[in-house]
Design a protein around this motif. Structure first.
Motif, PDB file in Angstrom:
ATOM      1  N   GLN A 375       0.773  -0.644   0.024  1.00 52.96           N
ATOM      2  CA  GLN A 375       0.260  -0.322   0.297  1.00 52.96           C
ATOM      3  C   GLN A 375       0.644   1.162  -0.262  1.00 52.96           C
ATOM      4  OE1 GLN A 375      -2.475   0.181   3.081  1.00 52.96           O
ATOM      5  NE2 GLN A 375      -4.521   1.662   1.956  1.00 52.96           N
ATOM      6  N   GLY A 376       1.885   1.332   0.587  1.00 53.53           N
ATOM      7  CA  GLY A 376       2.965   1.730   1.054  1.00 53.53           C
ATOM      8  C   GLY A 376       3.327   3.005  -0.328  1.00 53.53           C
ATOM      9  N   LEU A 377       3.397   1.284  -1.415  1.00 58.68           N
ATOM     10  CA  LEU A 377       3.959   1.845  -2.292  1.00 58.68           C
ATOM     11  C   LEU A 377       3.590   2.389  -3.840  1.00 58.68           C
ATOM     12  CD1 LEU A 377       6.892  -1.262  -2.071  1.00 58.68           C
ATOM     13  CD2 LEU A 377       7.764   1.157  -1.998  1.00 58.68           C
ATOM     14  N   GLN A 378       2.694   2.078  -3.713  1.00 60.33           N
ATOM     15  CA  GLN A 378       1.086   2.467  -4.557  1.00 60.33           C
ATOM     16  C   GLN A 378       2.251   3.846  -5.408  1.00 60.33           C
ATOM     17  OE1 GLN A 378      -1.994   0.852  -5.908  1.00 60.33           O
ATOM     18  NE2 GLN A 378      -0.314  -0.907  -4.989  1.00 60.33           N
ATOM     19  N   PRO A 379       2.129   4.879  -5.025  1.00 63.72           N
ATOM     20  CA  PRO A 379       2.627   6.036  -6.031  1.00 63.72           C
ATOM     21  C   PRO A 379       3.994   4.982  -6.876  1.00 63.72           C
ATOM     22  CG  PRO A 379       2.404   6.593  -3.917  1.00 63.72           C
ATOM     23  CD  PRO A 379       2.504   5.645  -3.250  1.00 63.72           C
ATOM     24  N   VAL A 380       4.863   4.616  -6.042  1.00 64.43           N
ATOM     25  CA  VAL A 380       6.404   4.194  -7.195  1.00 64.43           C
ATOM     26  C   VAL A 380       5.672   3.613  -7.895  1.00 64.43           C
ATOM     27  CG1 VAL A 380       8.673   2.612  -6.619  1.00 64.43           C
ATOM     28  CG2 VAL A 380       8.297   3.810  -5.162  1.00 64.43           C
ATOM     29  N   ILE A 381       4.948   2.284  -7.556  1.00 65.33           N
ATOM     30  CA  ILE A 381       4.668   1.090  -8.758  1.00 65.33           C
ATOM     31  C   ILE A 381       4.177   1.490  -9.261  1.00 65.33           C
ATOM     32  CG2 ILE A 381       3.358  -0.431  -8.146  1.00 65.33           C
ATOM     33  CD1 ILE A 381       3.868  -1.252  -5.861  1.00 65.33           C
ATOM     34  N   LYS A 382       3.010   2.341  -9.108  1.00 69.55           N
ATOM     35  CA  LYS A 382       1.855   3.036 -10.361  1.00 69.55           C
ATOM     36  C   LYS A 382       2.463   3.841 -11.523  1.00 69.55           C
ATOM     37  CE  LYS A 382      -2.726   2.174  -8.098  1.00 69.55           C
ATOM     38  NZ  LYS A 382      -4.132   3.255  -8.014  1.00 69.55           N
ATOM     39  N   ASN A 383       3.859   5.161 -10.661  1.00 65.54           N
ATOM     40  CA  ASN A 383       4.760   5.536 -12.193  1.00 65.54           C
ATOM     41  C   ASN A 383       5.899   5.539 -12.602  1.00 65.54           C
ATOM     42  OD1 ASN A 383       8.093   7.299 -11.977  1.00 65.54           O
ATOM     43  ND2 ASN A 383       5.790   8.466 -12.412  1.00 65.54           N
TER      44      ASN A 383
END
Length: 466
Positions: A375-383
């Protein structure tokens, strides 16, 4: 008497003159003061004027996030084979160069050894920095020949760097010339070695790196198998006394036994949990076909087992044939009655029943760590595949800076490789007809993969915002 009268008349005359003389109408009579006379008052002046306001300027262009693509020139001094031999290599990039010098070079890989566009391992006599990366003697040039987007390795290792996975290799796209002939776009990458600036462990103190190898046999390689039937090769050091091999295997069996208790208070004393969480997320996201079979590494330092670092991810992110005969390929692609039989390889868990994760993923405490980290990695992953608060996507960043070079891998006036043709039976069997289409296949797969994993790993109340 006459003198007194005359003096009185003079005094009267003087008084009359004083009374008759008046000051001019505009004359200023200074006031009478007890002290020194104040200086005359300056006439009032207008307040100072503000400097003119400069018109607003257009925002400046951001600094480039990717360097100008560099070049490697290889001049053969004989036939390059799977064994090291001499060659001449020079390297140029935006802020540096390596003068032509003799190196040791060989073809690398197993499947990639069969590709017409070869990959290479290179050894310099002394440590060098390639394209600004950390210095080392050994380097690999990966041909990306089975990945029509040419981006899976760099995007994968960008993710590893953003997740701060320890010792993940640095990577750079580059152009390669062999005996003056342009060979196309390669990925320069740090190999996984127990060295300063690479995997910084102390092999003299008993630290070591192991690599999964389920069935391959190679002369001179040390193989071990745990009580749980996990087969490894001793990757570094690759030469050790028999008693040390036995001691390392005993340690791995103790670690495996601790994990199999499914009690985190026990196995936390034997493994670095955070590294196992991140390694799991990384490989479950990219869905690497070889995970748990080959190119899957772990390292031990100070008696503690760490997961990673990752390596060799060109056969991942959907770049897998659904018509290849091996069952594992059909299961990956969810075809032939395997998996959920949906035909979409972006679906399905892949790593949770492999290696040490076949036990760790049964522990709810471990999976809670995975869910929270995901959940915390969502911005990094979607980027990776779409623009968000972190800026332009990693895929689009490479297209923005390297579009011409990437397309030159396939153009007739470039390297001329056929973008429409699979070069091995294992890669995705239905590539797009042009380069842009193959990039969109990668982007679409990542988007579907993240959406599917969000449905499995995010709390229900957050699924709508995932």
């Amino acid at each position: 008497m006459k003198k007194t009268l005359f003096a009185a008349m003079l005094l009267l005359l003087a008084l009359l003159l004083c009374c008759c003389v008046q000051p001019p109408a505009d004359a200023t009579v200074p006031p009478v003061t007890d002290g020194p006379t104040a200086p005359p008052t300056e006439p009032p002046t207008d307040p100072p004027t503000e400097p003119p306001t400069e018109p607003p300027t257009e925002p400046t262009e951001p600094e480039p996030e990717l360097p100008v693509m560099g070049t490697v020139n290889i001049t053969t001094l004989g036939t390059i084979t799977g064994e090291y031999s001499d060659a001449l290599v020079s390297v140029q990039w935006e802020n540096g160069f390596i003068e032509e010098q003799t190196v040791q070079i060989r073809h690398r890989g197993v499947t990639s050894m069969t590709a017409p566009k070869k990959s290479y391992n290179i050894k310099f006599d002394k440590k060098v920095s390639l394209f600004g990366m950390d210095s080392g003697k050994k380097w690999s040039l990966l041909g990306n020949h089975f990945d029509k987007s040419l981006l899976r390795i760099v995007v994968g290792f960008d993710l590893a760097a953003a997740m701060e996975i320890p010792y993940a290799s640095q990577v750079r796209l580059c152009k390669v010339y062999l005996d003056g002939q342009y060979m196309g776009i390669y990925t320069a990458i740090e190999p996984v070695d127990a060295k300063k600036g690479r995997v910084e462990i102390d092999t003299d103190a008993g630290d070591f790196i192991i690599e999964r190898n389920v069935f391959r046999e190679e002369e001179g390689v040390i193989y071990i198998k745990t009580n749980g039937s996990l087969r490894f090769e001793m990757s570094d050091p690759d030469v050790m006394a028999e008693d040390l091999v036995a001691a390392n295997l005993a340690l791995l069996n103790d670690i495996e036994a601790a994990i199999r208790t499914l009690d985190h208070t026990v196995y936390e004393q034997y493994i670095d949990v955070q590294s196992f969480v991140d390694f799991y997320i990384f490989h479950e996201l990219i869905k690497d076909i070889d995970f748990g079979r080959f190119s899957t590494r772990y390292y031990v330092t100070g008696g503690i087992l760490h997961a990673g670092p990752p390596w060799d991810v060109d056969f991942s992110m959907g770049n897998i044939s659904g018509i290849y005969w091996e069952t594992v390929y059909q299961r990956y692609c969810n075809v032939g009655g395997q998996g959920d039989n949906s035909g979409d390889s972006a679906r399905g868990l892949w790593v949770n029943k492999k290696d040490f994760y076949q036990w760790l993923c049964q522990d709810s405490w471990f999976m809670d760590q995975v869910y929270a980290r995901w959940q915390g990695l969502q911005p990094v992953i979607k980027n990776l595949y779409e623009e968000n608060e972190l800026g332009v996507s990693r895929i689009d960043l490479y297209l923005q800076f390297y579009s011409e070079e990437l397309q030159s891998n396939y153009s007739k006036d470039g390297a001329g490789w056929d973008v429409r043709k699979p070069f091995t039976a294992q890669e995705y069997h239905a590539p797009a007809s042009d380069y842009a289409g193959n990039v969109e296949l990668l982007r679409g797969w990542l988007s579907r993969r993240v959406a599917w994993l969000n449905g499995q790993w995010l709390p229900a109340e957050n699924e709508g915002n995932a």
